[in-house]
Design a protein around this motif. Structure first.
Motif, PDB file in Angstrom:
ATOM      1  N   VAL A 265      -1.376  11.816   1.045  1.00 39.82           N
ATOM      2  CA  VAL A 265      -0.080  12.272   1.548  1.00 39.82           C
ATOM      3  C   VAL A 265      -0.275  13.135   2.781  1.00 39.82           C
ATOM      4  CG1 VAL A 265       2.014  13.593   1.011  1.00 39.82           C
ATOM      5  CG2 VAL A 265       0.903  12.236  -0.779  1.00 39.82           C
ATOM      6  N   GLU A 266       0.506  12.873   3.806  1.00 37.36           N
ATOM      7  CA  GLU A 266       0.638  13.791   4.927  1.00 37.36           C
ATOM      8  C   GLU A 266       1.998  14.455   4.807  1.00 37.36           C
ATOM      9  OE1 GLU A 266      -0.052  11.491   8.446  1.00 37.36           O
ATOM     10  OE2 GLU A 266      -2.060  10.892   7.773  1.00 37.36           O
ATOM     11  N   GLN A 267       2.022  15.779   4.901  1.00 39.87           N
ATOM     12  CA  GLN A 267       3.268  16.498   4.685  1.00 39.87           C
ATOM     13  C   GLN A 267       3.494  17.532   5.786  1.00 39.87           C
ATOM     14  OE1 GLN A 267       2.529  17.903   0.683  1.00 39.87           O
ATOM     15  NE2 GLN A 267       1.430  19.713   1.366  1.00 39.87           N
TER      16      GLN A 267
ATOM     17  N   VAL B 127       2.713   8.322   3.265  1.00 36.77           N
ATOM     18  CA  VAL B 127       2.123   8.183   1.931  1.00 36.77           C
ATOM     19  C   VAL B 127       1.423   6.835   1.823  1.00 36.77           C
ATOM     20  CG1 VAL B 127       2.550   8.062  -0.548  1.00 36.77           C
ATOM     21  CG2 VAL B 127       3.920   9.626   0.862  1.00 36.77           C
ATOM     22  N   GLU B 128       0.210   6.852   1.276  1.00 35.27           N
ATOM     23  CA  GLU B 128      -0.473   5.621   0.870  1.00 35.27           C
ATOM     24  C   GLU B 128      -0.955   5.788  -0.562  1.00 35.27           C
ATOM     25  OE1 GLU B 128      -3.301   3.174   3.062  1.00 35.27           O
ATOM     26  OE2 GLU B 128      -2.834   4.389   4.836  1.00 35.27           O
ATOM     27  N   HIS B 129      -0.876   4.701  -1.315  1.00 33.24           N
ATOM     28  CA  HIS B 129      -1.264   4.729  -2.725  1.00 33.24           C
ATOM     29  C   HIS B 129      -2.526   3.901  -2.939  1.00 33.24           C
ATOM     30  CE1 HIS B 129       2.437   6.659  -4.276  1.00 33.24           C
ATOM     31  NE2 HIS B 129       2.980   6.109  -3.208  1.00 33.24           N
ATOM     32  N   HIS B 130      -3.475   4.482  -3.641  1.00 28.67           N
ATOM     33  CA  HIS B 130      -4.739   3.803  -3.925  1.00 28.67           C
ATOM     34  C   HIS B 130      -4.702   3.144  -5.299  1.00 28.67           C
ATOM     35  CE1 HIS B 130      -8.836   2.796  -4.571  1.00 28.67           C
ATOM     36  NE2 HIS B 130      -9.119   3.821  -5.357  1.00 28.67           N
TER      37      HIS B 130
ATOM     38  N   PRO C  18       0.803  -1.235   0.000  1.00 35.25           N
ATOM     39  CA  PRO C  18       0.000   0.000   0.000  1.00 35.25           C
ATOM     40  C   PRO C  18       0.831   1.278   0.000  1.00 35.25           C
ATOM     41  CG  PRO C  18      -0.724  -1.526   1.734  1.00 35.25           C
ATOM     42  CD  PRO C  18       0.600  -2.006   1.236  1.00 35.25           C
ATOM     43  N   PHE C  19       2.123   1.161   0.272  1.00 36.78           N
ATOM     44  CA  PHE C  19       2.953   2.336   0.502  1.00 36.78           C
ATOM     45  C   PHE C  19       3.947   2.631  -0.618  1.00 36.78           C
ATOM     46  CE2 PHE C  19       1.974   0.210   4.569  1.00 36.78           C
ATOM     47  CZ  PHE C  19       1.142   1.168   5.116  1.00 36.78           C
ATOM     48  N   VAL C  20       3.925   1.846  -1.679  1.00 34.08           N
ATOM     49  CA  VAL C  20       4.874   2.052  -2.777  1.00 34.08           C
ATOM     50  C   VAL C  20       4.153   2.631  -3.994  1.00 34.08           C
ATOM     51  CG1 VAL C  20       6.453   0.241  -2.014  1.00 34.08           C
ATOM     52  CG2 VAL C  20       4.608  -0.328  -3.601  1.00 34.08           C
ATOM     53  N   ALA C  21       4.876   3.474  -4.727  1.00 37.08           N
ATOM     54  CA  ALA C  21       4.285   4.116  -5.908  1.00 37.08           C
ATOM     55  C   ALA C  21       4.130   3.133  -7.060  1.00 37.08           C
ATOM     56  CB  ALA C  21       5.149   5.302  -6.328  1.00 37.08           C
TER      57      ALA C  21
END
Length: 270
Positions: A201-203, A212-215, A145-148
């Motif tokens: 994204v939380e920044q 970061v989480e990717h959907h 879930p965390f990789v682009a």
């Protein structure tokens, strides 16, 4: 999805390097709190696929107890290696890999005196193992879930698996991205497009990603599996069990009885 007090949440594009850096930093900072909050549910040597509490002991997604004996198994995004210790207790030879040094320190703490598990700190996009090193690979909410670029990870998994090897991984069920990440009634109304793949994204104040989480949609996940050279043999959507009264972030009995929270992909390397 998680938010620290001094960060702002947004949806924006982010690539491999930024995602990896954010994940390493987030888990190193939050490993202690995570293990305090969820360690009791996860156990020291239990293999749980997700917040619903589906146990590998019951599910057998990696194979029977006899299938596991003497097998080389890679756990990706292992955290404190609870799943790997369960595997070792059934005669497998697990390697627990995680990006976070602090998570692996918890693995050392919990694993003192337990079944031997080899620990490796590395990025799942570049596995430090020779081709055909493992019989099985697994990941319970780790890395994917965390990789682009999830296909990059899965191709690495395929590379290190032997022919016929099984790859089983769980992620947040994609439908959850259309709903607020809340365990109560407010989490039951659609608030966003399921088809919006923009990362969460939380920044910090400088605009640097710290989480970061990717959907990916369900169809995307299936296509990722196939593009990496795997055959999908099962897709498991665990139902919320009556015994589980625990809330975990946006997971809860209320939501779990109405919409799926976890998707588990069972794949085979031909």
């Amino acid at each position: 999805m998680n938010q620290e007090d001094d960060t702002a949440a947004t949806r924006r594009d982010t690539g491999d390097t930024e995602s990896s850096r954010a994940s390493r930093g987030w888990w190193d900072r939050n490993a202690d709190a995570y293990q305090r909050e969820h360690g009791g549910f996860l156990g020291d040597d239990r293999f749980v696929w997700g917040p619903e509490g589906l146990d590998e002991e019951e599910a057998g997604l990696l194979g029977s107890a006899e299938d596991l004996k003497g097998r080389d198994v890679l756990e990706i995004g292992a955290g404190a290696a609870q799943c790997s210790r369960w595997l070792a207790g059934r005669g497998a030879r697990p390697v627990a890999l995680d990006l976070s040094h602090r998570q692996l320190q918890h693995a050392l703490r919990i694993g003192s005196g337990a079944a031997v598990v080899r620990l490796v700190q590395a990025d799942a996009t570049a596995l430090p193992f020779a081709d055909g090193s493992f019989d099985l690979a697994c990941s319970a909410y780790g890395a994917i879930p965390f990789v682009a670029d999830p296909v990059r990870v899965m191709r690495e998994v395929r590379r290190v698996l032997r022919p016929g090897g099984r790859w089983v991984f769980s992620v947040t069920h994609p439908i959850r991205w259309a709903f607020p990440d809340e365990p109560g009634p407010e989490g039951l109304s659609v608030a966003a497009s399921y088809f919006d793949r923009t990362p969460y994204v939380e920044q910090d104040e400088q605009g640097r990603a710290v989480y970061v989480e990717h959907h990916r949609t369900l169809g995307d996940r299936v296509r990722d599996v196939v593009a990496a050279g795997f055959r999908l043999v099962d897709l498991v959507e665990p139902e919320w069990p009556a015994w589980n009264s625990q809330e975990w972030g946006g997971w809860s009995p209320l939501r779990g009885n109405l919409i799926p929270g976890t998707a588990i992909f069972v794949c085979v390397r031909d």
